[in-house]
Design a protein around this motif. Structure first.
Motif, PDB file in Angstrom:
ATOM      1  N   ALA A  22      43.358  23.965  50.244  1.00 12.86           N
ATOM      2  CA  ALA A  22      44.395  23.959  49.330  1.00 12.86           C
ATOM      3  C   ALA A  22      45.392  22.712  49.672  1.00 12.86           C
ATOM      4  CB  ALA A  22      45.160  25.002  49.542  1.00 12.86           C
ATOM      5  N   VAL A  24      48.900  20.707  49.969  1.00 14.04           N
ATOM      6  CA  VAL A  24      49.912  21.069  51.180  1.00 14.04           C
ATOM      7  C   VAL A  24      51.486  20.620  50.420  1.00 14.04           C
ATOM      8  CG1 VAL A  24      50.982  20.719  53.256  1.00 14.04           C
ATOM      9  CG2 VAL A  24      48.384  20.815  53.082  1.00 14.04           C
ATOM     10  N   THR A  39      56.478  24.649  54.972  1.00 15.95           N
ATOM     11  CA  THR A  39      55.209  24.429  54.645  1.00 15.95           C
ATOM     12  C   THR A  39      54.452  25.316  53.610  1.00 15.95           C
ATOM     13  OG1 THR A  39      54.994  22.889  56.292  1.00 15.95           O
ATOM     14  CG2 THR A  39      53.134  23.234  55.328  1.00 15.95           C
ATOM     15  N   SER A  41      50.948  26.253  51.346  1.00 19.56           N
ATOM     16  CA  SER A  41      49.723  25.810  50.612  1.00 19.56           C
ATOM     17  C   SER A  41      49.429  26.570  49.585  1.00 19.56           C
ATOM     18  CB  SER A  41      48.456  25.917  51.700  1.00 19.56           C
ATOM     19  OG  SER A  41      48.385  27.222  52.239  1.00 19.56           O
ATOM     20  N   SER A  42      50.176  27.276  49.097  1.00 22.80           N
ATOM     21  CA  SER A  42      50.059  28.263  47.790  1.00 22.80           C
ATOM     22  C   SER A  42      50.613  27.990  46.353  1.00 22.80           C
ATOM     23  CB  SER A  42      50.693  29.689  48.168  1.00 22.80           C
ATOM     24  OG  SER A  42      52.045  29.514  48.443  1.00 22.80           O
ATOM     25  N   SER A  83      51.656  14.479  57.740  1.00 23.07           N
ATOM     26  CA  SER A  83      51.162  15.869  58.267  1.00 23.07           C
ATOM     27  C   SER A  83      51.697  16.303  59.410  1.00 23.07           C
ATOM     28  CB  SER A  83      49.432  15.304  58.495  1.00 23.07           C
ATOM     29  OG  SER A  83      49.439  14.367  59.293  1.00 23.07           O
ATOM     30  N   VAL A 153      44.962  18.103  52.809  1.00 21.71           N
ATOM     31  CA  VAL A 153      44.612  19.333  52.150  1.00 21.71           C
ATOM     32  C   VAL A 153      44.831  20.242  53.655  1.00 21.71           C
ATOM     33  CG1 VAL A 153      43.202  18.923  50.389  1.00 21.71           C
ATOM     34  CG2 VAL A 153      42.156  19.132  52.570  1.00 21.71           C
ATOM     35  N   TYR A 154      44.901  21.509  53.316  1.00 20.16           N
ATOM     36  CA  TYR A 154      44.950  22.648  54.427  1.00 20.16           C
ATOM     37  C   TYR A 154      43.476  23.301  54.445  1.00 20.16           C
ATOM     38  CZ  TYR A 154      46.781  26.211  57.450  1.00 20.16           C
ATOM     39  OH  TYR A 154      46.954  27.265  58.539  1.00 20.16           O
ATOM     40  N   PHE A 159      45.486  20.620  59.045  1.00 23.38           N
ATOM     41  CA  PHE A 159      45.563  19.690  57.968  1.00 23.38           C
ATOM     42  C   PHE A 159      44.500  18.592  57.831  1.00 23.38           C
ATOM     43  CE2 PHE A 159      49.842  21.472  58.892  1.00 23.38           C
ATOM     44  CZ  PHE A 159      49.954  21.852  57.906  1.00 23.38           C
TER      45      PHE A 159
END
Length: 166
Positions: A22, A24, A39, A41-42, A83, A153-154, A159
Motif C-alpha cells: 500500500a 504511504v 501515518t 496506508s489506507s 520513510s 510502499v508499506y 516501509f
C-alpha cells in the motif's frame, strides 16, 4: 475499555493485507493543542468529480481524534526520502513537526510538508464508524505538488522504496 479480539476471519484479513503493498501517507491537521499527524496506508482515490479520497483511522483518540474533529487536514503522499518521518508519525510520542523535518504551515493553518511528492488539502465529507475504526471520505480542496522521489510502499509491517525497475 477492552480491545476486541479479532476473529479467525479478522486475523486472516490482517495476514492478507500484510502481504498487499500500500502507498504511504502522512495526514496532518491543526489540532486544538497544536499540530497533529499520523501515518496511514489506507488512503485511496474515490472520485475526480467531485475530487474525493477515502482513508481510515484505527481509533478516535490522540492524533486520529484531532484529525477526525478538524475542519480540514492535509494528506501527504510521500516518497522513500520520508520513510523515517513516516515511521516517526506511526509511533506515539515520537518527534513530530520539528524544524529539521521541514514542516511549514499553510495560510489555512494546516501543517504542510513541502518536500512531499503531493499534498492534498481536504475537508471531511462523511465519517463512518466501523468496529474500532473510522472511515473518512474527504473532498480534495487543493493539490500541492512537491519534488518527485522513489515511491514508498508499506508491506509486511515495513516501509519499502520501489526501485526504478518496478
Amino acid at each position: 475499555m477492552t480491545t476486541p479480539i479479532p476473529s479467525e476471519v479478522g486475523e486472516g484479513l490482517k495476514a492478507a493485507f500484510r502481504t498487499h503493498p500500500a502507498g504511504v501517507a502522512i495526514i496532518t491537521a491543526a489540532g486544538p493543542e497544536g499540530p497533529v499527524g499520523l501515518t496511514a496506508s489506507s488512503v485511496s482515490s474515490v472520485s475526480v468529480d467531485p475530487a474525493a479520497i477515502v482513508f481510515s483511522v484505527t481509533r478516535a483518540t490522540g492524533s486520529a481524534g484531532a484529525i477526525l474533529a478538524a475542519e480540514s487536514f492535509v494528506v501527504h503522499l510521500i516518497d522513500d526520502e520520508h520513510s523515517a518521518l513516516a515511521q516517526s508519525f506511526a509511533v506515539s510520542g515520537a518527534a513530530r513537526f520539528t524544524p529539521e523535518q521541514g514542516w511549514e504551515t499553510l495560510p489555512t493553518g494546516e501543517p504542510h510538508l513541502p518536500g512531499a511528492r503531493v499534498a492534498l488539502r481536504c475537508r471531511p465529507i462523511q465519517s463512518v464508524p466501523v468496529g474500532s475504526s473510522t472511515v473518512v471520505i474527504a473532498e480534495v480542496l487543493e493539490v500541492l505538488h512537491g519534488p518527485v522521489g522513489r515511491p514508498l510502499v508499506y508491506l509486511d509491517r515495513r516501509f519499502h522504496p520501489l526501485t526504478p525497475e518496478v
